[in-house]
Write an enzyme that holds these catalytic residues in place. Sequence first.
Site, PDB file in Angstrom:
ATOM      1  N   ARG A 193       0.835  -1.207   0.000  1.00 26.50           N
ATOM      2  CA  ARG A 193       0.000   0.000   0.000  1.00 26.50           C
ATOM      3  C   ARG A 193       0.875   1.264   0.000  1.00 26.50           C
ATOM      4  O   ARG A 193       1.040   1.915  -1.026  1.00 26.50           O
ATOM      5  CB  ARG A 193      -0.953  -0.011   1.214  1.00 26.50           C
ATOM      6  CG  ARG A 193      -2.152   0.919   1.064  1.00 26.50           C
ATOM      7  CD  ARG A 193      -1.903   2.374   1.416  1.00 26.50           C
ATOM      8  NE  ARG A 193      -1.419   2.550   2.790  1.00 26.50           N
ATOM      9  CZ  ARG A 193      -0.940   3.703   3.241  1.00 26.50           C
ATOM     10  NH1 ARG A 193      -0.896   4.759   2.444  1.00 26.50           N
ATOM     11  NH2 ARG A 193      -0.486   3.796   4.478  1.00 26.50           N
ATOM     12  N   ASP A 194       1.509   1.576   1.119  1.00 26.40           N
ATOM     13  CA  ASP A 194       2.255   2.835   1.230  1.00 26.40           C
ATOM     14  C   ASP A 194       3.467   2.831   0.299  1.00 26.40           C
ATOM     15  O   ASP A 194       3.819   3.865  -0.285  1.00 26.40           O
ATOM     16  CB  ASP A 194       2.701   3.049   2.678  1.00 26.40           C
ATOM     17  CG  ASP A 194       2.902   4.530   3.024  1.00 26.40           C
ATOM     18  OD1 ASP A 194       2.730   5.373   2.121  1.00 26.40           O
ATOM     19  OD2 ASP A 194       3.236   4.836   4.167  1.00 26.40           O
ATOM     20  N   HIS A 241       8.285   7.006   9.462  1.00 27.57           N
ATOM     21  CA  HIS A 241       9.066   7.153   8.224  1.00 27.57           C
ATOM     22  C   HIS A 241      10.528   7.367   8.589  1.00 27.57           C
ATOM     23  O   HIS A 241      10.856   7.792   9.701  1.00 27.57           O
ATOM     24  CB  HIS A 241       8.523   8.321   7.401  1.00 27.57           C
ATOM     25  CG  HIS A 241       7.277   7.974   6.642  1.00 27.57           C
ATOM     26  ND1 HIS A 241       7.168   8.049   5.274  1.00 27.57           N
ATOM     27  CD2 HIS A 241       6.082   7.523   7.082  1.00 27.57           C
ATOM     28  CE1 HIS A 241       5.966   7.674   4.895  1.00 27.57           C
ATOM     29  NE2 HIS A 241       5.273   7.354   5.970  1.00 27.57           N
ATOM     30  N   CYS A 280       8.654  10.087   0.210  1.00 27.25           N
ATOM     31  CA  CYS A 280       7.885  11.053   0.980  1.00 27.25           C
ATOM     32  C   CYS A 280       7.293  12.070   0.007  1.00 27.25           C
ATOM     33  O   CYS A 280       8.028  12.743  -0.702  1.00 27.25           O
ATOM     34  CB  CYS A 280       8.798  11.747   1.987  1.00 27.25           C
ATOM     35  SG  CYS A 280       7.979  13.028   2.937  1.00 27.25           S
TER      36      CYS A 280
END
Lengths: 307, 307
Positions: A16-17, A212, A243
């Site tokens: 997902r991310d 993160h 990011c």
Amino acid sequence: MSAHPDSVLVCEVGPRDGLQMAQGRMATDVKLRWIRQLADAGLREIEVGSFVSPRMIPQMADTGEVVRGALAIDGLTVCALACNLKGAIAAHEAGAHVVAIPVSVSDTHSHANVNKGTDAQVEMVRSIVDWVRAQSRPMRIDVAAATAFGCSMEGDVPRRRVAQVAAALAATGADRVALADTVGYAHPALVRETVREVQDAIGATLTKLHLHDTMGLGLANALAGLDEGIREFDACLAGLGGCPFAPGASGNIVTEDLVFMLESMGRPTGVDLPRLLEARSLLRQALPQEPMRSGVAAAGIPRTFRT
Amino acid sequence: MSAHPDSVLVCEVGPRDGLQMAQGRMATDVKLRWIRQLADAGLREIEVGSFVSPRMIPQMADTGEVVRGALAIDGLTVCALACNLKGAIAAHEAGAHVVAIPVSVSDTHSHANVNKGTDAQVEMVRSIVDWVRAQSRPMRIDVAAATAFGCSMEGDVPRRRVAQVAAALAATGADRVALADTVGYAHPALVRETVREVQDAIGATLTKLHLHDTMGLGLANALAGLDEGIREFDACLAGLGGCPFAPGASGNIVTEDLVFMLESMGRPTGVDLPRLLEARSLLRQALPQEPMRSGVAAAGIPRTFRT
């Protein structure tokens, strides 16, 4: 699942991310092979995709199919992200075990991302909880308090506000609340102070940190959270993704290195590190242009490592 | 130098440990310009080179000249590494404020590196202490207990043995003892346990940790050391250099990211982070092929950062 009192759950969010931020695109069958490899390595909870507009994030257009495929994997908790009731309904229809819902603590960030303020988003979570609880099939509802350690737009996000929003989210009836370092501004002292304040507000409903590695502090922040009693962490194989607020910056904390750290410290994760490293090959083949990080992968597992 | 009770000293080892491992070669005048930039950014202690055989490490052949040049920088503590009495004499003759001497706790590693066992190396340190104390000009003597967190040859290095060697090194009359994660095997729990055991043995004579980021755990390990009262850390601008035991692996912990973490946590380092980041340009020009790391450099200093 594990009864070991020191065990830690590593939730893989790469499909997902990671993929959401990646340049290349991964085909559905490749996603499912990758998810199976990750599960075979011992990852028991995987966020496999997000039910968002395919126009916004084409990479996630096949999330329904991916959820249904992942449900065939024995023992795997299948999570999917949703940003609104429509997405949560789609997650439920696909059969996801868990729906994960991000809500920005920073009002400015929330408006910029979903065109609604934080309080409106808390109400949105409540509507999801009400809808889900009315269904015959249960689905766990996790909310992530995003920008909980700072915001690229607002700057500092006051800890008291984080605790207030966490309390409001817990009051919706959602099952769990996570704190997310969405823009990578967290540092260990802030993690400790924020986790304590949120624990004071909602106790054990705070379960997880989503960190993160933007500033290189990801694992130090995880250690700080661990010290405060956090036992669940999101992470991403190879630190895939980046990011959105800092082009060229690194993404989520690296699953391999997190597992190495936890297992080294005597905290069982249930993950087989050599098998986990094998799951990088598929990623390398599927997304050859994508930067892949991991100290353990680069240096090799040290001979002193044992689980 | 700083009287702030929370302050932390970051010792830059780039000109020694970084360049020693780098592929390219940096000219003497460029080294001195770089060292001046680092000092101007607020780094008060810099390891500028090593007095070792120029046949073994040609990159360090100009260390005498570099030490003499660095002595002109106001307020800078100039350190140089030496592996034997001859090197320590050369460091003293050049005028170094500090000589740093590595001694492997792992006997096998010691034999492989310097053809002598650990106990013989402790005696070598004693001969340096005796020689230095007999001179009219004082010179601080720092010893680094290398492979203190594991060895690529021996595997585990027992904590009790680390404490024994640290005690023997302190008993030579050396001023300070550091623990070095030479091969990058450390993890936070091991750092905590080892630091405690060594503190029990030699108290405040243990001053510093020399950590590598080989497995991605460098800053987490620094945090663990900080929690145990360590207030000095070696670090390397851009994480320059690598690991001789793992080709392709990363090197020392990154000065920029360490300073960012410490300052964010309210621990003054005296370092001006924006100026520190500027010192990367010279490195990039001088060693264009060399990998340069740093989360803060890649993502930019977050707007929430203040010192």
